[in-house]
Write an enzyme that holds these catalytic residues in place. Structure first.
Site, PDB file in Angstrom:
ATOM      1  N   GLY A   1      48.065  15.818 -26.288  1.00 44.32           N
ATOM      2  CA  GLY A   1      49.188  16.401 -25.954  1.00 44.32           C
ATOM      3  C   GLY A   1      50.246  15.321 -25.940  1.00 44.32           C
TER       4      GLY A   1
ATOM      5  N   GLU B   1      50.955   5.570 -20.236  1.00 35.67           N
ATOM      6  CA  GLU B   1      50.922   5.650 -18.842  1.00 35.67           C
ATOM      7  C   GLU B   1      51.779   4.819 -18.075  1.00 35.67           C
ATOM      8  OE1 GLU B   1      46.259   4.924 -20.103  1.00 35.67           O
ATOM      9  OE2 GLU B   1      46.967   5.168 -18.184  1.00 35.67           O
TER      10      GLU B   1
HETATM   11 MO1  MOS Z   1      44.188   7.806 -19.592  1.00 34.25          MO
HETATM   12  S1  MOS Z   1      43.893   7.694 -17.485  1.00 34.25           S
HETATM   13  O1  MOS Z   1      43.465   6.492 -19.907  1.00 34.25           O
HETATM   14  O2  MOS Z   1      43.517   9.125 -20.354  1.00 34.25           O
END
Ligand code: MOS
Length: 734
Positions: free
Chosen positions: A463, A700
């Site tokens: 995604g 992230e």
């Molecule tokens: Mo991410 S927590 O490395 O999918």
């Protein structure tokens, strides 16, 4: 050049997704499909004394009930069960393996039936008798038994002494509860029986090759007997990094029945799987009156299971942000009778930076310093732990641009000083930091004489937009329009890819695409040189580019040969190249992304209801490949940060060691009504060192710091510091 990279490009997989053409793991058709339903344990620790499936087996349409006593063989040694992301220490969970219960919600039986409803009904008829042992699910009660995990960061200076003599000190304990990923798509696997023990497995995963290798180990299969496919993933956020138990059970069922089996877990069952571990985070800061830090101590106690030691870096983020001559980081794990925790978006940073940035806010209050000013006074241009400079770090720009956009200069520092009608208004901020990693990967490009190219790699697009950025980078590198590109991902038979995670996939795939495209260019140049009177006969591969369907001199675009002509003349109708890319280990620089998050909250003074009315997030993450999907990534991270600050908490009933809110009605996440104005700023950050394209990754960084910015805003609004998440109105009113 660069017609597509950096532009706000819509997802190339968007039409397939919105029209329903994109198929997910639980949707693939297979002939003679049988359906599985899992029965889970109702105790947290003990043994299965007896399991009675007689009544279930009598139900018409039930094909079999698999248990640890009745199932096809599986590997009996730990190594086979270790996947690419398994913790080094410990013994991975094996489903339906033996009579031992290790956590509540553990699968104890798999019912296989002609249809799902029958399987589900039959599962209710299975009788399980347990021997129940004493168990623990409460981190606070087990904190004193936690053990220390070795981490690379070494203590610097004498932090205890520096703290003791610091003129200004702040020390407090922060708490982050267990959280669950709750992706929209349920965990699902369709194991399609191809005869002769061969299976094609459609699985919801972040890494098809990780699942493929793992299943081959667990079932002692040759690589060509199994194939794992996962073209689309409806969110995973880390929960799909390790192979989940349903894929093992779907294969187990297919091997038992010698026919295809589909297994989709329920939302409740997904709470038995991966989760962000609860953690206690103690941060102590010592500073001089001018705000210069003398000591940072960050000690975390996080949850792990009884059978594996899962840990991430919660504690050492201060070293990447702030100068301090003395620092000490201690990471401990407390074993609970729960499933092994896993990575969840920005693992370690989402939690650790929440604590650090809350503590920095408290220190700013103690110093009577503006929180942005404090961070600028401690600003570090080197990674304090390794003493290395950064490939790039435009965090100062993040603070400046976010503060400007937010209007921070209008902030009255006094808590409870700002109001909007009956609402208290609070403004808070925090820093964010994450890693800019790359992994080995291979990309295959097939260029056809009609000007179409297919780019393929086993990587998953969870995604995050991998299909789109791969197409963009390849279109530019091959000089083709975006429509001429097709991208294939998520198939274990495609070229090697790492699991999609850690924010490394954009840099990894883009870099590998450029390298393979370079090979294609070399091949085309050979053909172009062979064309009669070739204007490129003396050119070297680095002197030419592919642009507008031509291979052309970098210096003089009029010296060009059309790709179609070159291929026709050479009598080739396709050029195929597959390049495996290993990134050279460069130990001379630290590689990180950074952010500054500013948040406004409005709090009903009578009721304690908190609304996050504005967030500005400024991100420095190198070159942004696609400002449209990149913006969505960061917005998603901010929304999740709002959830972390105000809503999310997995609640255990410690008397039973059982999760009480294993559903998305009672496990609260932000809904549309909770989300107001979110502004994302990408700070220009040229970086020629991190990789040739200057890409750092965005998966992230968007969540990191958000919870702290909101918690700091809540303090500013109310004068009350709530140090355990989520900040709910009862805590505010207490
Ligand atoms: Mo991410 S927590 O490395 O999918």
């Amino acid at each position: 050049m660069n017609a597509h990279v950096g532009t706000p490009t819509s997802r190339v997989d968007g039409p397939a997704k919105v029209t329903g053409k994109a198929k997910y793991a639980g949707e693939f058709k297979a002939d003679g499909l049988a359906y599985g339903v899992v029965l889970e344990s109702t105790i947290a620790r003990g043994r299965i004394r007896r399991i009675d499936a007689v009544a279930a087996l009598k139900v018409r349409g039930v094909l079999d009930v698999l248990t640890h006593e009745h199932r096809p063989p599986m590997a009996d040694h730990d190594q086979a069960w270790k996947d690419d992301v398994a913790p080094e220490e410990g013994s991975p969970f094996r489903s339906l393996y033996d009579d031992v219960i290790r956590f509540n919600g553990q699968p104890v039986a798999l019912v296989l039936a002609e249809d799902w409803e029958t399987a589900r009904y039959a599962a209710t008829l299975i009788q399980v008798e347990y021997q129940q042992d004493a168990f623990a699910t409460d981190l606070q009660a087990q904190r004193d038994r936690a053990f220390v995990v070795e981490k690379p960061e070494k203590p610097r200076g004498d932090a205890a002494k520096a703290l003791a003599v610091a003129p200004v000190r702040h020390a407090a304990e922060y708490y982050v509860p267990t959280e669950h990923h709750n992706p929209m798509e349920l965990f699902a696997s369709t194991a399609s029986w191809e005869g002769d023990g061969r299976l094609t497995i459609y699985d919801k995963t972040q890494g098809v090759q990780n699942v493929h290798n793992y299943l081959c180990g667990v079932f002692n299969k040759k690589h060509d007997e199994l194939r794992v496919i996962s073209p689309y993933v409806g969110g995973a956020f880390g929960s799909g990094l390790r192979p989940q138990y349903q894929v093992v059970l779907a294969v187990l069922g297919a091997l038992a029945l010698k026919r295809s089996v589909r297994l989709v877990l329920t939302r409740r069952q997904m709470y038995g799987l991966s989760h962000r571990p609860a953690s206690i985070e103690r941060v102590s800061l010592g500073a001089r009156a001018d705000g210069a830090l003398d000591a940072v101590v960050h000690e975390a106690i996080a949850v792990t299971s009884q059978f594996e030691a899962f840990s991430r870096n919660d504690t050492a983020w201060a070293d990447l942000l702030y100068k301090s001559p003395a620092a000490k980081f201690v990471h401990k794990l407390a074993r609970l009778d729960v499933s092994t925790p896993s990575d969840m978006r920005a693992p370690g940073a989402a939690t650790g930076v929440y604590a650090l940035e809350s503590a920095m806010d408290e220190l700013a209050v103690a110093l009577k310093l503006d929180p942005v000013e404090l961070r600028l006074r401690c600003y570090s241009d080197r990674d304090q732990s390794s003493n290395l400079p950064y490939t790039s770090k435009r965090l100062r720009e993040c603070y400046r641009q976010a503060a400007d956009a937010f209007g921070w200069d209008k902030r009255n520092p006094e808590p409870r000083s700002m109001r909007d009608g009956g609402d208290l208004v609070g403004w808070g901020m925090a820093s964010g930091v994450w890693e800019a990693l790359q992994m080995p990967a291979a990309i295959r490009i097939v260029l056809s004489a009609n000007g179409h190219a297919e780019v393929s790699c086993a990587a998953s697009d969870i995604g995050t937009g991998t299909y789109t950025i791969v197409a963009q980078v390849a279109a530019d590198a091959l000089g083709l329009p975006l429509e001429n590109l097709s991208v294939r991902l998520g198939d274990s038979s495609l070229p090697q890819a790492p699991v999609e995670g850690g924010s490394w996939m954009a840099a990894t795939t883009a870099h590998a695409v450029v390298n393979t495209a370079g090979e294609i260019r070399g091949e085309l140049l050979k053909l172009a040189k062979a064309v009669p009177n070739s204007p490129l006969r003396n050119a070297r591969v680095d002197d030419v580019v592919l642009v507008d369907g031509k291979i052309a001199s970098r210096q003089d675009a009029s010296l060009a040969v059309s790709i179609a002509d070159a291929m026709r003349h050479g009598k080739v109708d396709r050029i195929e190249k597959e390049e495996t890319h290993h990134f050279a280990e460069d130990k001379s620089h630290a590689r990180n992304t950074h952010s500054a998050v500013f948040a406004e909250v409005k709090i009903d003074e009578q009721l304690g209801v908190i609304r996050v009315t504005r967030v500005v997030s400024a991100i420095a993450a190198g070159r942004i490949l696609n400002t449209k999907t990149g913006h969505s990534q960061i917005m998603g991270g901010v929304v999740w940060g709002i959830g972390m600050a105000l809503h999310e908490e997995t609640v255990f009933d410690h008397r039973f060691g059982r999760i009480m809110n294993a559903n998305i009605a009672e496990y609260h996440v932000p809904v549309n009504a909770d989300i107001h104005d979110i502004k994302v700023i990408f700070v220009d950050e040229p970086d020629e060192l991190v990789n040739p394209l200057g890409i750092k990754g965005l998966g992230e960084i968007g969540i990191v710091g958000v919870a702290a910015a909101i918690a700091n805003a809540v303090y500013h609004a109310t004068g009350k510091r709530v140090r355990d998440l989520p900040i709910t109105l009862d805590k505010l009113m207490a």
